[in-house]
Design an enzyme around this catalytic site. Structure first.
Site, PDB file in Angstrom:
ATOM      1  N   ASP A 370      60.333  57.307  53.144  1.00 27.81           N
ATOM      2  CA  ASP A 370      60.465  56.367  51.705  1.00 27.81           C
ATOM      3  C   ASP A 370      60.517  54.899  52.352  1.00 27.81           C
ATOM      4  OD1 ASP A 370      60.997  55.653  49.018  1.00 27.81           O
ATOM      5  OD2 ASP A 370      62.988  55.852  49.535  1.00 27.81           O
ATOM      6  N   ASP A 560      66.126  58.580  50.887  1.00 26.08           N
ATOM      7  CA  ASP A 560      67.514  58.738  50.408  1.00 26.08           C
ATOM      8  C   ASP A 560      67.900  58.631  48.916  1.00 26.08           C
ATOM      9  OD1 ASP A 560      66.335  56.073  49.997  1.00 26.08           O
ATOM     10  OD2 ASP A 560      68.510  55.190  49.722  1.00 26.08           O
ATOM     11  N   ASP A 564      63.768  61.351  45.705  1.00 20.73           N
ATOM     12  CA  ASP A 564      63.180  62.062  47.043  1.00 20.73           C
ATOM     13  C   ASP A 564      63.420  63.311  47.259  1.00 20.73           C
ATOM     14  OD1 ASP A 564      62.048  59.616  47.728  1.00 20.73           O
ATOM     15  OD2 ASP A 564      64.035  58.854  48.632  1.00 20.73           O
TER      16      ASP A 564
END
Length: 666
Positions: A370, A560, A564
């Site tokens: 990410d 995080d 996700d």
């Protein structure tokens, strides 16, 4: 769900080291995984285990003295040291160290007749039958010495991990109507207020009631630099108050704090076995009865083929064979090796939720990450405000009102920039991957990306989409009202993380983000990633990872945010940034990086590779030495002393090799 995760054992058990000592008196093991305040109890159990271990050294020392004395008297051929005196002296030495093994062999007959305890019992009692008292005692004595090494290694590993992160105070300063009183931390309830003085460590998770305070967060994130918290911010147990007295409203009980959950992960990790551990366990169950019957064959079969057959000679060879064949080095050192890997990772701010994941990270060839909070700081600041309204402050108050109820870093940046918006907000709804919407003073407000406005039929100047930074577009009552430009920055170690991952053999580095594609491509170019995709919804990230897995890639996903969690679950190894990450991401992840540093991804892989290397070194050493001495024992060349080295000596070397992981620098 993940392909390899079906093998995870959800019935968590302590670290399995098969021995009569750890079976009867587990010593360093806790009975539960930090539930109901067990974390602190486990710490007490470690201390108790250390005391028990110290007490148990005395019988071993006495046995050693008796054995050395007996060998010396035999060597000097002292006349009175024979017959009953010799038997009683060395018999006492045997009982002092061997009674646990014999008792455990008897107890385990029903559940598992063929085990290493039965092998050792038969071999040593057989040695006594043949009059080889010293050799029988030596087998048991050195086995117990190995057990002492094992206990010390496990206690040391657990203590080093626990001391590293958990030295919370037992007492806290509770604010009451009668003033501040000192009470046990475990007795404080959620909602009560505690006072943390400068220099004190926070014992309970709470929400800061004071205007501001600076904290050292090293115990949780590995970063010793001060972290300034503002009123309303979350403060976690383990942080140290640096400069001013701070009041906290407790938000979680002692056993439910973030630090307790970290300790729980460590305790649970030892119960999740790697495939190598499972294989060795299954192997030992098949291997042990085979060698038992081979030893029986060595005793009996030569009777039919050897003209000069002497029962005592062939029986002795069989006993040597039994001692050599004990799989102690394998069943002890391999789980200890994985536990050492988990401990080494913990010392580096990385929590593996199981030994199986130490193996899996070594197989990765693709790492998907990410952007916000993983490769970038995730700490946004408003750089510019552009609005069609004449009253910019009123415009900002409307935006801050809907953003104030979102936990997204962008929303928090807007709220921090504007401050308290004294307006009435209702019906706030977060639209994943788009933004938020709600009613402010009865007017509909949309705040998010271009997709949110287009989805709602709101038109705006397309040139805004070309702005390379993060942009929050705002619509009020169905009309475009302005936008805010917000900047984030790449983490200081992100470039080093990419370089380290490539050096470890990761062939493909991919970034997936819900942020606008222009920003994503800019970050990807700077970090020299292989691929990058922006403007993705959570389901889009899942699709991208599914495509990679369809190509037979071993994929790790690092994220995080709460969005996700689905893709972390889908990946072969899910990695969460635990310092600032959401609870959902941390709960579903297999590996948690407490420092929020992307460079720790490479560290985690390095720990996994080194652990696997040490484990296979132990396996190779154990099988190699045993095979050689087994052959020598079968032909009558090796004595019981060589057998002792092949069994206990190799186990000791394997234990020391496993403990070595704890000392390695990563």
């Amino acid at each position: 769900m993940k392909n390899d995760k079906a093998d995870i054992e959800t019935d968590f058990k302590p670290l399995e080291i098969t021995s009569p000592r750890t079976a009867d008196a587990p010593g360093p093991e806790a009975d539960s995984c930090c539930s109901g305040g067990a974390c602190s109890a486990a710490s007490g159990q470690v201390n108790e285990a250390q005391e028990e271990a110290k007490e148990s050294y005395l019988p071993t020392i006495v046995s050693f003295v008796l054995l050395v004395t007996g060998i010396a008297l035999d060597y000097l051929d002292v006349a009175w040291f024979s017959g009953l005196v010799r038997f009683l002296t060395l018999g006492l030495a045997y009982v002092l160290v061997g009674w646990r093994v014999v008792w455990h062999a008897i107890k385990s007959v029903r559940s598992s007749f063929f085990n290493e305890f039965l092998l050792m019992t038969v071999a040593t009692l057989g040695a006594f039958y043949l009059g080889e008292y010293a050799e029988g005692v030596a087998v048991m004595l050195f086995y117990v010495v190995g057990e002492h090494f094992q206990e010390a290694a496990v206690i040391r590993s657990r203590r080093s991990i626990r001391d590293l992160i958990d030295n919370r105070p037992d007492m806290v300063n509770l604010q009451t109507v009668n003033g501040v009183i000192s009470v046990p931390a475990k007795e404080v309830s959620v909602g009560e207020t505690i006072l943390v003085r400068p220099g004190e460590k926070v014992a309970l998770d709470g929400q800061l009631q004071s205007e501001a305070a600076a904290f050292n967060t090293a115990a949780l994130t590995g970063e010793a630099k001060p972290d300034t918290k503002r009123q309303g911010d979350k403060v976690l147990a383990g942080m140290i108050n640096l400069n001013t007295a701070a009041t906290l409203q407790v938000t979680a009980a002692y056993e439910d704090s973030a630090l307790s959950k970290i300790l729980q992960l460590i305790e649970q990790a030892s119960g999740r076995k790697a495939k190598t551990q499972k294989f060795i366990t299954r192997f030992a169950k098949v291997y042990t009865p085979i060698v038992f019957f081979l030893a029986l064959s060595i005793t009996v079969l030569p009777y039919f083929f050897v003209n000069t057959y002497v029962f005592g000679d062939w029986f002795y060879r069989a006993l040597v064979f039994l001692v050599i064949s004990c799989p102690c080095a394998l069943v002890v050192s391999i789980p200890l090796g994985y536990f050492g890997g988990i401990g080494a990772a913990s010392r580096n701010g990385i929590l593996f939720k199981g030994a199986n994941f130490l193996d899996q990270v070594t197989q990765l060839d693709t790492v998907v990450m990410d952007k916000t909070g993983t490769l970038t700081e995730g700490v946004f600041e408003v750089q510019k405000v552009s609005t069609l309204w004449s009253d910019e402050q009123e415009f900002l108050s409307y935006v801050a009102a809907v953003e104030s109820l979102s936990t997204h870093p962008v929303a928090q940046a807007v709220t921090a920039y504007v401050g308290n918006a004294n307006v009435r907000v209702t019906q706030v709804q977060e639209v994943p991957g788009h933004g938020v919407k709600g009613l402010v003073n009865g007017r509909e407000v949309l705040a998010g990306n271009g997709k949110l406005l287009r989805q709602s039929g709101v038109s705006y100047n397309a040139s805004i989409d070309a702005i390379p930074d993060t942009t929050v577009l705002v619509a009020i009552d169905g009309s475009y009202a302005g936008h805010l430009i917000i900047a984030d920055k790449i983490k200081s170690d992100a470039a080093a993380a990419v370089k380290a991952l490539r050096s470890l053999g990761i062939k493909r580095l991919v970034m997936l983000s819900g942020d606008k594609d222009s920003i994503v491509q800019k970050v990807a170019k700077e970090l020299q990633l292989d691929e990058a995709y922006g403007g993705l919804l959570p389901q889009d990230k899942v699709t991208k990872v599914e495509e990679l897995k369809a190509q037979q890639k071993k994929v790790a996903f690092v994220g995080d945010g709460i969005n996700d969690a689905p893709v972390i679950t889908l990946s072969d190894v899910g990695i969460a940034m635990g310092g600032l990450g959401s609870d959902a991401a941390i709960e579903t992840a297999d590996v948690v990086i407490q420092t929020d540093q992307p460079s720790k991804i490479a560290t985690a892989i390095s720990v996994g590779k080194k652990t696997k290397q040490v484990v296979w070194q132990n396996i190779g050493m154990a099988f190699g030495v045993k095979a050689a001495v087994l052959l020598l024992g079968a032909v009558g060349v090796a004595s019981m002393w060589e057998a002792v080295f092949a069994d206990v000596g190799v186990a000791l070397l394997a234990i020391l090799n496993a403990v070595r992981i704890q000392q390695m620098k990563f």
